[in-house]
Design a protein around this motif. Structure first.
Motif, mmCIF file in Angstrom:
data_model
loop_
_atom_site.group_PDB
_atom_site.id
_atom_site.type_symbol
_atom_site.label_atom_id
_atom_site.label_comp_id
_atom_site.label_asym_id
_atom_site.label_seq_id
_atom_site.Cartn_x
_atom_site.Cartn_y
_atom_site.Cartn_z
ATOM 1 N N ARG A 133 -1.587 -7.542 6.026
ATOM 2 C CA ARG A 133 -2.565 -6.731 5.315
ATOM 3 C C ARG A 133 -1.898 -5.788 4.332
ATOM 4 O O ARG A 133 -0.782 -5.338 4.567
ATOM 5 C CB ARG A 133 -3.401 -5.915 6.315
ATOM 6 C CG ARG A 133 -4.365 -6.778 7.099
ATOM 7 C CD ARG A 133 -5.119 -5.982 8.148
ATOM 8 N NE ARG A 133 -6.008 -6.845 8.919
ATOM 9 C CZ ARG A 133 -7.232 -7.209 8.516
ATOM 10 N NH1 ARG A 133 -7.717 -6.760 7.366
ATOM 11 N NH2 ARG A 133 -7.965 -8.005 9.262
ATOM 12 N N CYS A 134 -2.593 -5.493 3.254
ATOM 13 C CA CYS A 134 -2.115 -4.516 2.285
ATOM 14 C C CYS A 134 -1.948 -3.181 2.994
ATOM 15 O O CYS A 134 -2.864 -2.728 3.683
ATOM 16 C CB CYS A 134 -3.127 -4.371 1.145
ATOM 17 S SG CYS A 134 -2.753 -2.987 0.045
ATOM 18 N N LEU A 135 -0.767 -2.564 2.866
ATOM 19 C CA LEU A 135 -0.546 -1.343 3.647
ATOM 20 C C LEU A 135 -1.316 -0.153 3.093
ATOM 21 O O LEU A 135 -1.390 0.897 3.719
ATOM 22 C CB LEU A 135 0.950 -1.039 3.793
ATOM 23 C CG LEU A 135 1.812 -0.691 2.603
ATOM 24 C CD1 LEU A 135 1.625 0.752 2.179
ATOM 25 C CD2 LEU A 135 3.262 -0.916 2.979
ATOM 26 N N HIS A 136 -1.938 -0.335 1.945
ATOM 27 C CA HIS A 136 -2.688 0.769 1.347
ATOM 28 C C HIS A 136 -4.190 0.651 1.615
ATOM 29 O O HIS A 136 -4.814 1.600 2.053
ATOM 30 C CB HIS A 136 -2.415 0.807 -0.164
ATOM 31 C CG HIS A 136 -2.722 2.119 -0.798
ATOM 32 N ND1 HIS A 136 -2.379 3.328 -0.238
ATOM 33 C CD2 HIS A 136 -3.356 2.424 -1.960
ATOM 34 C CE1 HIS A 136 -2.788 4.309 -1.016
ATOM 35 N NE2 HIS A 136 -3.387 3.789 -2.067
ATOM 36 N N CYS A 137 -4.753 -0.542 1.352
ATOM 37 C CA CYS A 137 -6.213 -0.697 1.472
ATOM 38 C C CYS A 137 -6.638 -1.621 2.600
ATOM 39 O O CYS A 137 -7.828 -1.812 2.833
ATOM 40 C CB CYS A 137 -6.803 -1.174 0.150
ATOM 41 S SG CYS A 137 -6.446 -2.919 -0.173
ATOM 42 N N ASN A 138 -5.631 -2.236 3.286
ATOM 43 C CA ASN A 138 -5.907 -3.057 4.464
ATOM 44 C C ASN A 138 -6.492 -4.442 4.182
ATOM 45 O O ASN A 138 -6.851 -5.169 5.094
ATOM 46 C CB ASN A 138 -6.822 -2.296 5.438
ATOM 47 C CG ASN A 138 -6.405 -2.531 6.872
ATOM 48 O OD1 ASN A 138 -5.216 -2.745 7.148
ATOM 49 N ND2 ASN A 138 -7.349 -2.511 7.779
ATOM 50 N N VAL B 113 1.663 -5.091 -0.726
ATOM 51 C CA VAL B 113 0.381 -4.506 -1.174
ATOM 52 C C VAL B 113 -0.398 -5.582 -1.941
ATOM 53 O O VAL B 113 0.180 -6.550 -2.435
ATOM 54 C CB VAL B 113 0.576 -3.278 -2.109
ATOM 55 C CG1 VAL B 113 1.019 -2.052 -1.328
ATOM 56 C CG2 VAL B 113 1.547 -3.578 -3.242
ATOM 57 N N CYS B 114 -1.709 -5.389 -2.053
ATOM 58 C CA CYS B 114 -2.536 -6.335 -2.816
ATOM 59 C C CYS B 114 -2.351 -6.059 -4.318
ATOM 60 O O CYS B 114 -1.753 -5.042 -4.702
ATOM 61 C CB CYS B 114 -4.000 -6.174 -2.424
ATOM 62 S SG CYS B 114 -4.730 -4.626 -3.003
ATOM 63 N N GLY B 115 -2.855 -6.940 -5.145
ATOM 64 C CA GLY B 115 -2.696 -6.794 -6.590
ATOM 65 C C GLY B 115 -3.261 -5.488 -7.117
ATOM 66 O O GLY B 115 -2.667 -4.831 -7.978
ATOM 67 N N ASN B 116 -4.399 -5.094 -6.566
ATOM 68 C CA ASN B 116 -5.048 -3.867 -7.008
ATOM 69 C C ASN B 116 -4.189 -2.637 -6.691
ATOM 70 O O ASN B 116 -3.974 -1.765 -7.544
ATOM 71 C CB ASN B 116 -6.427 -3.758 -6.330
ATOM 72 C CG ASN B 116 -7.231 -2.602 -6.882
ATOM 73 O OD1 ASN B 116 -7.177 -2.320 -8.075
ATOM 74 N ND2 ASN B 116 -7.966 -1.942 -6.009
ATOM 75 N N CYS B 117 -3.648 -2.590 -5.463
ATOM 76 C CA CYS B 117 -2.819 -1.438 -5.078
ATOM 77 C C CYS B 117 -1.472 -1.469 -5.806
ATOM 78 O O CYS B 117 -0.928 -0.415 -6.145
ATOM 79 C CB CYS B 117 -2.642 -1.396 -3.573
ATOM 80 S SG CYS B 117 -4.193 -1.042 -2.720
ATOM 81 N N TYR B 118 -0.949 -2.678 -6.046
ATOM 82 C CA TYR B 118 0.312 -2.796 -6.806
ATOM 83 C C TYR B 118 0.176 -2.091 -8.158
ATOM 84 O O TYR B 118 1.077 -1.387 -8.605
ATOM 85 C CB TYR B 118 0.659 -4.280 -7.007
ATOM 86 C CG TYR B 118 1.904 -4.518 -7.841
ATOM 87 C CD1 TYR B 118 3.169 -4.427 -7.275
ATOM 88 C CD2 TYR B 118 1.803 -4.826 -9.201
ATOM 89 C CE1 TYR B 118 4.316 -4.635 -8.044
ATOM 90 C CE2 TYR B 118 2.948 -5.035 -9.974
ATOM 91 C CZ TYR B 118 4.186 -4.945 -9.391
ATOM 92 O OH TYR B 118 5.314 -5.137 -10.145
HETATM 93 ZN ZN LIG Z 1 -4.514 -2.945 -1.451
#
Ligand SMILES: [Zn+2]
Length: 219
Positions: free
Chosen positions: A13-18, A27-32
């Motif tokens: 999972r993305c460590l920022h938004c899960n 992290v996912c593309g959005n959080c990157y």
């Molecule tokens: Zn994310």
């Protein structure tokens, strides 16, 4: 249990938004896109190089990200250092690779800042090793994790002379007879620069050595 089944039960999972993301990401593309990258150039003057110059002679300096308390960079580095997620080092290295081309300024050797042996034992790994080995492979520059060793501290400081205390306050000792090399010093976060400075001066004791600096983040 095989890896595929584990992935189904505990997906990465993305460590920022899960959000669920591929196992090779942190992290996912959005959080990157929210990561505060520095956009420094390795060969050009930048804030990190200016800071280093106040402490020791430096050729070039590069930091990938800005470090902010409670920010996304801190979250990523915290996972790398304290959550046994050594592989994040490989991901951060891939971000570095997108940002640095050494050209004529290519260093001869990659040297990591060592952990204190007690910390190393507790953590089980040095968070800089996989990161550095990934860079070494990509750029074709050898690495050596044993160039520097943390100095061991002794308890009975009060009983020592001032000179002895000064010697024992040195953070690192040089373990290898390296000279006439352009060394790229690698650490995770550059804050005051004291650690980097101690390491650099130890290497600069030997003739002909030059120092450049690469850190994951600058405070
Ligand atoms: Zn994310």
């Amino acid at each position: 249990m095989n890896a595929t089944l584990l992935d189904l039960i505990f997906p990465n999972r993305c460590l920022h938004c899960n959000r669920i993301i591929p196992g090779t990401e942190v992290v996912c593309g959005n959080c990157y896109s929210q990561i505060h990258f520095t956009h420094f150039q390795f060969q050009e003057n930048n804030r990190l190089k200016e800071q280093c110059k106040l402490l020791f002679p430096v050729e070039n300096a590069f930091a990938l990200m800005h470090f902010e308390k409670e920010g996304l960079t801190q979250k990523i580095l915290h996972q790398l250092k304290y959550a046994s997620r050594e592989k994040i080092g490989k991901i951060i290295a891939s971000w570095i690779i997108q940002n640095i081309e050494f050209g004529d300024e290519k260093p001869d050797l990659l040297v990591t800042i060592p952990l204190h042996p007690k910390k190393m034992k507790k953590r089980g790994y040095n968070q800089l090793h996989l990161f550095t080995e990934t860079l070494s492979k990509h750029y074709g520059i050898p690495f050596d994790h044993e160039v520097l060793q943390r100095t061991h501290y002794h308890k009975a400081q009060a009983n020592r002379s001032r000179k002895e205390r000064l010697i024992s306050e040195k953070k690192f000792t040089l373990q290898k007879d390296i000279s006439n090399k352009h060394i790229l010093m690698i650490d995770d976060v550059f804050t005051t620069g004291n650690t980097m400075s101690d390491a650099a001066w130890e290497i600069l004791k030997n003739p002909g050595n030059k120092i450049s600096v690469l850190v994951m983040a600058v405070d």
